[in-house]
Design a protein around this motif. Structure first.
Motif, mmCIF file in Angstrom:
data_model
loop_
_atom_site.group_PDB
_atom_site.id
_atom_site.type_symbol
_atom_site.label_atom_id
_atom_site.label_comp_id
_atom_site.label_asym_id
_atom_site.label_seq_id
_atom_site.Cartn_x
_atom_site.Cartn_y
_atom_site.Cartn_z
ATOM 1 N N HIS A 51 0.857 -1.184 0.000
ATOM 2 C CA HIS A 51 0.000 0.000 0.000
ATOM 3 C C HIS A 51 0.897 1.240 0.000
ATOM 4 C CE1 HIS A 51 -3.801 2.103 0.639
ATOM 5 N NE2 HIS A 51 -3.150 2.902 1.452
ATOM 6 N N TYR A 52 0.449 2.283 -0.674
ATOM 7 C CA TYR A 52 1.267 3.484 -0.724
ATOM 8 C C TYR A 52 0.397 4.720 -0.926
ATOM 9 C CZ TYR A 52 0.658 3.211 -5.817
ATOM 10 O OH TYR A 52 0.106 3.160 -7.082
ATOM 11 N N ARG A 53 0.965 5.841 -0.544
ATOM 12 C CA ARG A 53 0.356 7.143 -0.763
ATOM 13 C C ARG A 53 1.282 7.975 -1.635
ATOM 14 N NH1 ARG A 53 -0.559 5.074 4.003
ATOM 15 N NH2 ARG A 53 -2.620 5.221 4.974
ATOM 16 N N THR A 54 0.711 8.815 -2.438
ATOM 17 C CA THR A 54 1.519 9.760 -3.198
ATOM 18 C C THR A 54 0.938 11.164 -3.029
ATOM 19 O OG1 THR A 54 0.235 9.407 -5.234
ATOM 20 C CG2 THR A 54 2.216 8.057 -4.927
ATOM 21 N N VAL A 55 1.816 12.129 -3.015
ATOM 22 C CA VAL A 55 1.421 13.542 -2.983
ATOM 23 C C VAL A 55 2.191 14.233 -4.104
ATOM 24 C CG1 VAL A 55 1.283 15.648 -1.607
ATOM 25 C CG2 VAL A 55 1.108 13.423 -0.475
ATOM 26 N N GLY A 56 1.472 14.954 -4.932
ATOM 27 C CA GLY A 56 2.101 15.565 -6.095
ATOM 28 C C GLY A 56 2.050 14.644 -7.304
ATOM 29 N N SER A 57 2.688 15.068 -8.375
ATOM 30 C CA SER A 57 2.625 14.319 -9.630
ATOM 31 C C SER A 57 4.019 14.091 -10.191
ATOM 32 C CB SER A 57 1.797 15.096 -10.670
ATOM 33 O OG SER A 57 0.490 15.335 -10.201
ATOM 34 N N PRO A 58 4.204 12.973 -10.901
ATOM 35 C CA PRO A 58 5.514 12.718 -11.502
ATOM 36 C C PRO A 58 5.771 13.645 -12.682
ATOM 37 C CG PRO A 58 3.947 11.018 -12.158
ATOM 38 C CD PRO A 58 3.250 11.870 -11.134
ATOM 39 N N ARG A 59 7.012 14.052 -12.809
ATOM 40 C CA ARG A 59 7.464 14.802 -13.979
ATOM 41 C C ARG A 59 8.524 13.976 -14.688
ATOM 42 N NH1 ARG A 59 8.171 21.083 -11.836
ATOM 43 N NH2 ARG A 59 5.979 21.391 -11.222
ATOM 44 N N LEU A 92 6.458 20.626 5.272
ATOM 45 C CA LEU A 92 7.350 20.254 4.177
ATOM 46 C C LEU A 92 6.723 20.256 2.795
ATOM 47 C CD1 LEU A 92 9.222 17.202 5.777
ATOM 48 C CD2 LEU A 92 9.960 19.591 5.711
ATOM 49 N N PHE A 93 5.426 19.948 2.659
ATOM 50 C CA PHE A 93 4.835 19.670 1.354
ATOM 51 C C PHE A 93 4.183 20.870 0.694
ATOM 52 C CE2 PHE A 93 3.835 14.936 2.540
ATOM 53 C CZ PHE A 93 5.184 14.711 2.747
ATOM 54 N N GLY A 94 4.006 21.957 1.415
ATOM 55 C CA GLY A 94 3.287 23.107 0.876
ATOM 56 C C GLY A 94 4.116 23.945 -0.089
ATOM 57 N N LYS A 95 3.458 24.893 -0.709
ATOM 58 C CA LYS A 95 4.108 25.773 -1.692
ATOM 59 C C LYS A 95 5.279 26.511 -1.051
ATOM 60 C CE LYS A 95 3.039 29.319 -5.164
ATOM 61 N NZ LYS A 95 3.544 28.483 -6.273
ATOM 62 N N GLY A 96 6.436 26.418 -1.692
ATOM 63 C CA GLY A 96 7.619 27.094 -1.204
ATOM 64 C C GLY A 96 8.346 26.374 -0.086
ATOM 65 N N PRO A 98 10.327 22.892 1.685
ATOM 66 C CA PRO A 98 11.427 22.074 1.159
ATOM 67 C C PRO A 98 11.021 20.975 0.198
ATOM 68 C CG PRO A 98 11.785 22.544 3.470
ATOM 69 C CD PRO A 98 10.417 23.063 3.148
ATOM 70 N N LEU A 99 9.894 20.314 0.446
ATOM 71 C CA LEU A 99 9.414 19.249 -0.437
ATOM 72 C C LEU A 99 8.094 19.669 -1.076
ATOM 73 C CD1 LEU A 99 10.281 16.080 1.700
ATOM 74 C CD2 LEU A 99 11.595 17.087 -0.184
ATOM 75 N N ASP A 100 8.082 20.844 -1.631
ATOM 76 C CA ASP A 100 6.901 21.420 -2.280
ATOM 77 C C ASP A 100 6.286 20.408 -3.256
ATOM 78 O OD1 ASP A 100 5.124 22.882 -3.882
ATOM 79 O OD2 ASP A 100 6.398 24.652 -3.930
ATOM 80 N N ALA A 101 5.038 20.010 -2.981
ATOM 81 C CA ALA A 101 4.381 18.986 -3.800
ATOM 82 C C ALA A 101 4.057 19.466 -5.202
ATOM 83 C CB ALA A 101 3.102 18.495 -3.103
ATOM 84 N N GLU A 102 4.205 20.750 -5.463
ATOM 85 C CA GLU A 102 4.065 21.226 -6.841
ATOM 86 C C GLU A 102 5.312 20.904 -7.659
ATOM 87 O OE1 GLU A 102 3.028 25.318 -7.061
ATOM 88 O OE2 GLU A 102 1.116 25.077 -5.991
ATOM 89 N N LYS A 103 6.409 20.628 -6.981
ATOM 90 C CA LYS A 103 7.670 20.317 -7.652
ATOM 91 C C LYS A 103 8.054 18.847 -7.524
ATOM 92 C CE LYS A 103 9.517 24.952 -6.717
ATOM 93 N NZ LYS A 103 10.614 25.714 -6.036
ATOM 94 N N PHE A 104 7.742 18.241 -6.370
ATOM 95 C CA PHE A 104 8.188 16.880 -6.089
ATOM 96 C C PHE A 104 7.038 15.880 -6.171
ATOM 97 C CE2 PHE A 104 11.332 19.513 -3.880
ATOM 98 C CZ PHE A 104 12.517 18.909 -4.270
ATOM 99 N N TYR A 105 7.386 14.671 -6.489
ATOM 100 C CA TYR A 105 6.456 13.535 -6.487
ATOM 101 C C TYR A 105 6.797 12.717 -5.247
ATOM 102 C CZ TYR A 105 4.134 9.272 -8.291
ATOM 103 O OH TYR A 105 3.336 8.159 -8.476
ATOM 104 N N LEU A 106 6.007 12.855 -4.210
ATOM 105 C CA LEU A 106 6.299 12.294 -2.896
ATOM 106 C C LEU A 106 5.628 10.929 -2.754
ATOM 107 C CD1 LEU A 106 5.591 15.629 -1.020
ATOM 108 C CD2 LEU A 106 7.807 14.795 -1.804
ATOM 109 N N ILE A 107 6.402 9.911 -2.420
ATOM 110 C CA ILE A 107 5.924 8.531 -2.362
ATOM 111 C C ILE A 107 6.101 8.021 -0.938
ATOM 112 C CG2 ILE A 107 6.187 6.216 -3.308
ATOM 113 C CD1 ILE A 107 7.571 7.638 -5.754
ATOM 114 N N LEU A 108 5.002 7.603 -0.319
ATOM 115 C CA LEU A 108 4.997 7.192 1.080
ATOM 116 C C LEU A 108 4.422 5.775 1.186
ATOM 117 C CD1 LEU A 108 4.300 10.412 0.773
ATOM 118 C CD2 LEU A 108 3.884 10.287 3.215
ATOM 119 N N PRO A 109 5.246 4.744 1.087
ATOM 120 C CA PRO A 109 4.731 3.375 1.159
ATOM 121 C C PRO A 109 4.535 2.900 2.595
ATOM 122 C CG PRO A 109 7.081 3.338 0.756
ATOM 123 C CD PRO A 109 6.682 4.800 0.794
#
Length: 357
Positions: A51-59, A92-96, A98-109
């Motif tokens: 099972h996994y969660r993702t935040v953001g989209s792959p580029r 960490l995941f918000g705009k601006g 370190p791990l801005d989800a608009e830039k990163f594809y975050l994978i949390l298994p």
């Protein structure tokens, strides 16, 4: 645990440490089934659910390869859900951030045996294959490659057990990532007090007559002792004293945690999760790590106490390695500080810049 995470959230909001609100995309949850998964024990499962969660989209780059993926790994008895909270994702995941989800594809298994991934309590009980940390990172690798089409990661980071997995990732797949961030972990085999408290939990479960070699109908009472040990190790004495200045409040605090844990946990799942660390020993292979690595530990961590000096000694063997031990403060919570990103996110930012991200 939910009670205390909520308590931390309220406290840090009052201190102005947490962000005002979540401004990152909602996590998407999915399962990926690995066919014919072979464990290092020699056992095999025809199907292993991850099972996994993702935040953001792959580029993807011009060759079609995902180039913005980050792998985030949870601790023992936890799951990827523990990161979707204000004190972690909100920092960490918000705009601006370190791990801005608009830039990163975050994978949390969810690791093998944890969360909504395949685990003993699904039905096999004590017949579930014996898994270790190396099996867990192999399942993570296959999820990335076969399930998500990810062949390279910008960052592998993890907390506690997930931090230990990050060390192993760097050794087993040294070209797979641009940077590594292990939090609240040590690059040495399971030993000393770190092994002792785990063995206490293992014994509490397996020596309980109600366990019945894993074929129990109701949860054995040893699970309660397991919860008490986990509670004992998770925070520092200063905070415990502040939270519970009388014996009545201490008992009430402990009972609240234990009741919550036992209501959700399973003895076999807990037993397997603690035994999984027995194959952990990154020490001999530290020179194989090539990516920039920043190891962050905490001065008030009872599980990885700084007086052992293990981190300071072993990090010298990592070619591009650096370590930070965060001093105890009003913002730290012992081992549990690994999920309070406000305490260490400036160090994450430094690491990402060092790796060119």
């Amino acid at each position: 645990m939910k009670f205390f995470l909520r308590l931390f959230e309220v406290l840090f909001c009052a201190l102005g440490v947490l962000g005002a609100g979540a401004d990152y995309p909602a996590a998407q949850e999915n399962d990926f089934v690995l066919k014919g998964f072979a464990f290092r024990s020699g056992e095999m499962l025809p199907e292993l659910r991850v099972h996994y969660r993702t935040v953001g989209s792959p580029r993807r780059d011009e060759r079609g390869r995902v180039n913005n993926a980050v792998l985030i790994l949870h601790g023992t008895t936890g799951s990827g859900a523990q990161f979707i909270r204000p004190e972690f994702a909100g920092e960490l995941f918000g705009k601006g951030q370190p791990l801005d989800a608009e830039k990163f594809y975050l994978i949390l298994p969810d690791g093998i045996g944890h969360g909504k991934s395949s685990k003993p309590s699904d039905g096999l009980s004590a017949k579930f294959p014996r898994y270790g940390y190396l099996d867990m990172i192999e399942a993570q690798r296959r999820l990335l490659a076969e399930g998500l089409g990810v062949e390279h990661l910008q960052l592998v980071m993890g907390t506690s057990m997930g931090g230990m997995h990050a060390w192993l990732w760097g050794e087993e797949y040294p070209e797979f990532m641009d940077a590594l961030l292990p939090l609240a972990s040590l690059p040495t085999e399971m030993s000393g007090r770190n092994r002792v408290w785990r063995k206490m939990i293992i014994d509490a479960i397996t020596m309980d007559p109600e366990w019945r070699n894993g074929d129990y109908e109701a949860q054995p009472r040893g699970l309660r002792i397991a919860a008490e040990v986990l509670f004992f190790m998770s925070n520092n004495p200063v905070q415990r004293q502040a939270q519970a200045p009388t014996w009545q409040k201490a008992d009430q605090m402990l009972e609240g945690y234990v009741t919550s844990f036992v209501a959700k946990a399973d003895a076999n799942d807990t037993l397997y999760a603690l035994r999984a660390s027995e194959d952990y020993n990154p020490g001999p292979g530290l020179e194989r790590i090539r990516a920039p690595l920043l190891a962050i530990n905490f001065e008030d961590d009872l599980i990885n106490p700084p007086e052992l000096k293990i981190l300071e000694k072993e990090i010298k063997r990592v070619k591009r390695g650096k370590s930070v031990v965060v001093r105890r403060s009003a913002a730290t919570r012992g081992h549990g500080t690994h999920t309070l990103a406000a305490v260490w996110k400036k160090d994450l930012t430094w690491l990402l810049k060092r790796s060119g991200r």
